[in-house]
Design a protein around this motif. Structure first.
Motif, PDB file in Angstrom:
ATOM      1  N   UNK A   1      53.837 108.903  76.150  1.00  0.00           N
ATOM      2  CA  UNK A   1      53.286 107.682  76.738  1.00  0.00           C
ATOM      3  C   UNK A   1      52.640 107.977  78.091  1.00  0.00           C
ATOM      4  N   UNK A   2      53.289 108.821  78.886  1.00  0.00           N
ATOM      5  CA  UNK A   2      52.726 109.186  80.196  1.00  0.00           C
ATOM      6  C   UNK A   2      51.402 109.921  80.029  1.00  0.00           C
ATOM      7  N   UNK A   3      51.318 110.796  79.020  1.00  0.00           N
ATOM      8  CA  UNK A   3      50.067 111.513  78.751  1.00  0.00           C
ATOM      9  C   UNK A   3      48.966 110.539  78.332  1.00  0.00           C
ATOM     10  N   UNK A   4      49.330 109.546  77.522  1.00  0.00           N
ATOM     11  CA  UNK A   4      48.351 108.548  77.078  1.00  0.00           C
ATOM     12  C   UNK A   4      47.834 107.728  78.256  1.00  0.00           C
ATOM     13  N   UNK A   5      48.716 107.409  79.186  1.00  0.00           N
ATOM     14  CA  UNK A   5      48.295 106.639  80.373  1.00  0.00           C
ATOM     15  C   UNK A   5      47.381 107.486  81.266  1.00  0.00           C
ATOM     16  N   UNK A   6      47.668 108.785  81.350  1.00  0.00           N
ATOM     17  CA  UNK A   6      46.776 109.681  82.089  1.00  0.00           C
ATOM     18  C   UNK A   6      45.395 109.703  81.424  1.00  0.00           C
ATOM     19  N   UNK A   7      45.385 109.674  80.100  1.00  0.00           N
ATOM     20  CA  UNK A   7      44.122 109.652  79.361  1.00  0.00           C
ATOM     21  C   UNK A   7      43.328 108.399  79.684  1.00  0.00           C
ATOM     22  N   UNK A   8      43.997 107.252  79.714  1.00  0.00           N
ATOM     23  CA  UNK A   8      43.324 105.993  80.040  1.00  0.00           C
ATOM     24  C   UNK A   8      42.772 106.037  81.458  1.00  0.00           C
ATOM     25  N   UNK A   9      43.563 106.537  82.402  1.00  0.00           N
ATOM     26  CA  UNK A   9      43.111 106.663  83.792  1.00  0.00           C
ATOM     27  C   UNK A   9      41.906 107.588  83.880  1.00  0.00           C
ATOM     28  N   UNK A  10      41.958 108.685  83.155  1.00  0.00           N
ATOM     29  CA  UNK A  10      40.846 109.641  83.131  1.00  0.00           C
ATOM     30  C   UNK A  10      39.566 108.977  82.625  1.00  0.00           C
ATOM     31  N   UNK A  11      39.662 108.242  81.522  1.00  0.00           N
ATOM     32  CA  UNK A  11      38.477 107.585  80.969  1.00  0.00           C
ATOM     33  C   UNK A  11      37.945 106.511  81.908  1.00  0.00           C
TER      34      UNK A  11
ATOM     35  N   UNK B   1      53.290 120.145  83.342  1.00  0.00           N
ATOM     36  CA  UNK B   1      52.023 119.419  83.292  1.00  0.00           C
ATOM     37  C   UNK B   1      50.895 120.440  83.332  1.00  0.00           C
ATOM     38  N   UNK B   2      49.802 120.141  82.654  1.00  0.00           N
ATOM     39  CA  UNK B   2      48.731 121.130  82.508  1.00  0.00           C
ATOM     40  C   UNK B   2      47.509 120.872  83.388  1.00  0.00           C
ATOM     41  N   UNK B   3      47.372 119.665  83.912  1.00  0.00           N
ATOM     42  CA  UNK B   3      46.138 119.338  84.626  1.00  0.00           C
ATOM     43  C   UNK B   3      44.983 119.122  83.674  1.00  0.00           C
ATOM     44  N   UNK B   4      45.280 118.664  82.466  1.00  0.00           N
ATOM     45  CA  UNK B   4      44.248 118.506  81.435  1.00  0.00           C
ATOM     46  C   UNK B   4      43.241 117.422  81.767  1.00  0.00           C
ATOM     47  N   UNK B   5      43.621 116.490  82.644  1.00  0.00           N
ATOM     48  CA  UNK B   5      42.776 115.312  82.866  1.00  0.00           C
ATOM     49  C   UNK B   5      42.000 115.361  84.168  1.00  0.00           C
ATOM     50  N   UNK B   6      41.746 116.562  84.665  1.00  0.00           N
ATOM     51  CA  UNK B   6      40.874 116.660  85.821  1.00  0.00           C
ATOM     52  C   UNK B   6      39.465 116.252  85.408  1.00  0.00           C
ATOM     53  N   UNK B   7      38.668 115.867  86.373  1.00  0.00           N
ATOM     54  CA  UNK B   7      37.338 115.340  86.077  1.00  0.00           C
ATOM     55  C   UNK B   7      36.482 116.344  85.338  1.00  0.00           C
ATOM     56  N   UNK B   8      35.736 115.882  84.356  1.00  0.00           N
ATOM     57  CA  UNK B   8      34.837 116.762  83.601  1.00  0.00           C
ATOM     58  C   UNK B   8      33.651 117.196  84.456  1.00  0.00           C
TER      59      UNK B   8
END
Length: 512
Positions: free
Chosen positions: A156-166, A199-206
């Motif tokens: 769930x935390x990863x999904x929320x990070x995904x939403x924040x990233x988008x 944590x991997x830092x997967x959601x840093x800005x593209x």
């Protein structure tokens, strides 16, 4: 003149010898009275495995459609090697379930040199039966419903990070995203959190120049190497002696070293804080198992990579294709969004794990995605005990240990006889009022994770990931298909796992 004649004669002899070598066993099925398409030298009956002009699935499906209904099975050739291609779903179920003891191992067992490629060799998908029994018994309790529920906060935390990233990307002017890329970011963060506790830092800005996530880079490299291994398997089918000169690994040495060092480091960290707060993640499960069964670090890493392979690439394939289909069908997307909103807890504004896992329309959407885009479209099982099958005309085919039975799950799932309008996304097919997924599983025509004792052991974990990601995205964004994305389901040419040719590009609009 004599030299020229001798040279030409030698060339002709070499060509004839090579032709005989390529075709010497093409009578294998014919003398057994098993029908099938005529094989071609060098190409067998699946030319796309060599030419690469189209996805291998289309060769398979063409044979399926040409012979289906006329015969229960046909004889085919993977380059030079004979396979029994099973076309009858009832017979497939018999192979996977009732006659399991006759087909206990997957063909991939022959692809991997367990001594040189240790981590791939310990993956339950690739292990011989006697090892598979032990490894499955070790890993399955760690992926039970309650265990997955315990680690769902990490998902769930990863999904929320995904939403924040988008949202951040949208604010910065990026309204289009690559479906596979953002799906891998989510699955990478989830697998790292559950399997390694990091944590991997997967959601840093593209658009940033920050250092890329090493975990993500190594994960992608591992998956790509599997594709090379798959190709090598076909090439070695033409020239088996190549294996004595060179052997392609299925997991690269560099990724084996990386994940081993990472595991050693996180174990050291986990041991130093064990008395303070004991985690309930998959890593902790393996550490507890280590004390009970004296597992080596190699075995721990192999189990982590089993979770990783299912939870990273397989889950990402299904997430991005589910998002694609929902974007193509806005009415379905809105219907799913309404179901999500109805299940949100009014006091917390959150969705409970049990609700996510049991929402009926979400379940139907995922099932229909699995039908259209089974991550691995085929199964190949090696005969381990002598058995026989009877064809429609009463002819018996006798199989001996080493013979291969080939099953195209995707052909069943794309067959209009079982699924009318097979190219259309219709989740309602799987409505419980119509018999649900069970109806199709009982028929043997819905096998996205296989079936029987060797059904995918990471299935429940993968489904939890897909549902968590899809729910979070559909709750917060309206999706539409970007013009760069093709509007059919044509499969990418270069790949043995499912993917849409040209990629999946979607537009987003945040919902208030």
């Amino acid at each position: 003149m004599f030299i020229i004649v001798s040279f030409l004669s030698a060339i002709i002899i070499l060509i004839i010898t090579f032709y005989v070598y390529l075709t010497w066993n093409f009578h294998y099925w014919r003398v057994r009275n098993v029908p099938g398409p005529k094989p071609k030298p060098l190409f067998g009956t699946f030319p796309s495995t060599i030419t690469g002009k189209r996805n291998y699935f289309y060769d398979v499906d063409e044979i399926y459609r040409n012979f289906k209904g006329k015969t229960k099975f046909v004889g085919v050739f993977m380059v030079r090697k004979p396979y029994l291609f099973v076309l009858d779903p009832k017979l497939c179920k018999e192979i996977l379930i009732n006659k399991f003891k006759h087909f206990q191992i997957n063909l991939s067992t022959q692809w991997v040199n367990a001594k040189k490629d240790k981590m791939a060799g310990l993956n339950p998908f690739n292990t011989p039966f006697h090892i598979w029994k032990v490894k499955r018994a070790e890993i399955v309790p760690g992926l039970s419903y309650n265990r997955i529920k315990a680690v769902h906060p990490i998902m769930s935390a990863s999904a929320k990070k995904l939403v924040t990233h988008l949202n951040n990307e949208y604010i910065n002017g990026c309204q289009t995203f690559d479906g596979k890329d953002i799906s891998l970011r989510f699955t990478g963060e989830t697998v790292a959190g559950i399997g390694w506790g990091i944590e991997t830092g997967s959601f840093q800005s593209t658009t940033s120049d920050k250092k890329k996530s090493v975990f993500m880079e190594m994960s992608k490299r591992m998956v790509y190497q599997t594709l090379l291994g798959f190709r090598f398997f076909f090439i070695s089918g033409i020239f088996p002696f190549i294996k004595y000169i060179y052997e392609e690994r299925f997991f690269p040495e560099v990724t084996d070293r990386y994940f081993m060092k990472l595991t050693e480091k996180v174990i050291e960290m986990r041991n130093s804080i064990e008395a303070q707060n004991k985690s309930q993640d998959f890593l902790q499960y393996l550490l507890d198992l280590k004390h009970k069964k004296q597992l080596t670090n190699d075995e721990i890493v192999a189990h982590q990579l089993t979770l990783h392979y299912d939870g990273f690439e397989t889950a990402a394939i299904l997430i991005c294709h589910c998002l694609l289909l929902l974007a193509r069908y806005p009415c379905t997307q809105n219907k799913l969004r309404r179901e999500i909103q109805e299940h949100i807890d009014p006091t917390t504004g959150e969705l409970k794990y049990d609700d996510i896992m049991t929402m009926p329309y979400l379940e139907q959407c995922i099932a229909e995605t699995l039908r259209l885009y089974a991550p691995l479209p085929f199964l190949s099982k090696i005969c381990t005990e002598v058995c026989e099958f009877e064809n429609n005309d009463g002819v018996l085919v006798h199989l001996k240990p080493g013979d291969v039975c080939f099953i195209s799950m995707q052909s069943f799932q794309s067959d209009e006889e079982y699924f009318p309008q097979p190219d259309v996304f219709m989740p309602e097919r799987f409505d419980e009022a119509n018999g649900g997924a069970k109806k199709y599983k009982d028929m043997g025509v819905f096998l996205p994770f296989g079936d029987g004792p060797r059904i995918c052991i990471g299935m429940n974990f993968v489904l939890a990931e897909i549902k968590t990601a899809v729910v979070e995205i559909i709750e917060h964004f309206e999706l539409t298909v970007n013009e760069r994305t093709r509007n059919d389901n044509y499969r990418e040419t270069d790949g043995f796992m499912t993917g849409l040719e040209g990629g999946i590009h979607l537009d987003i609009k945040p919902l208030k």
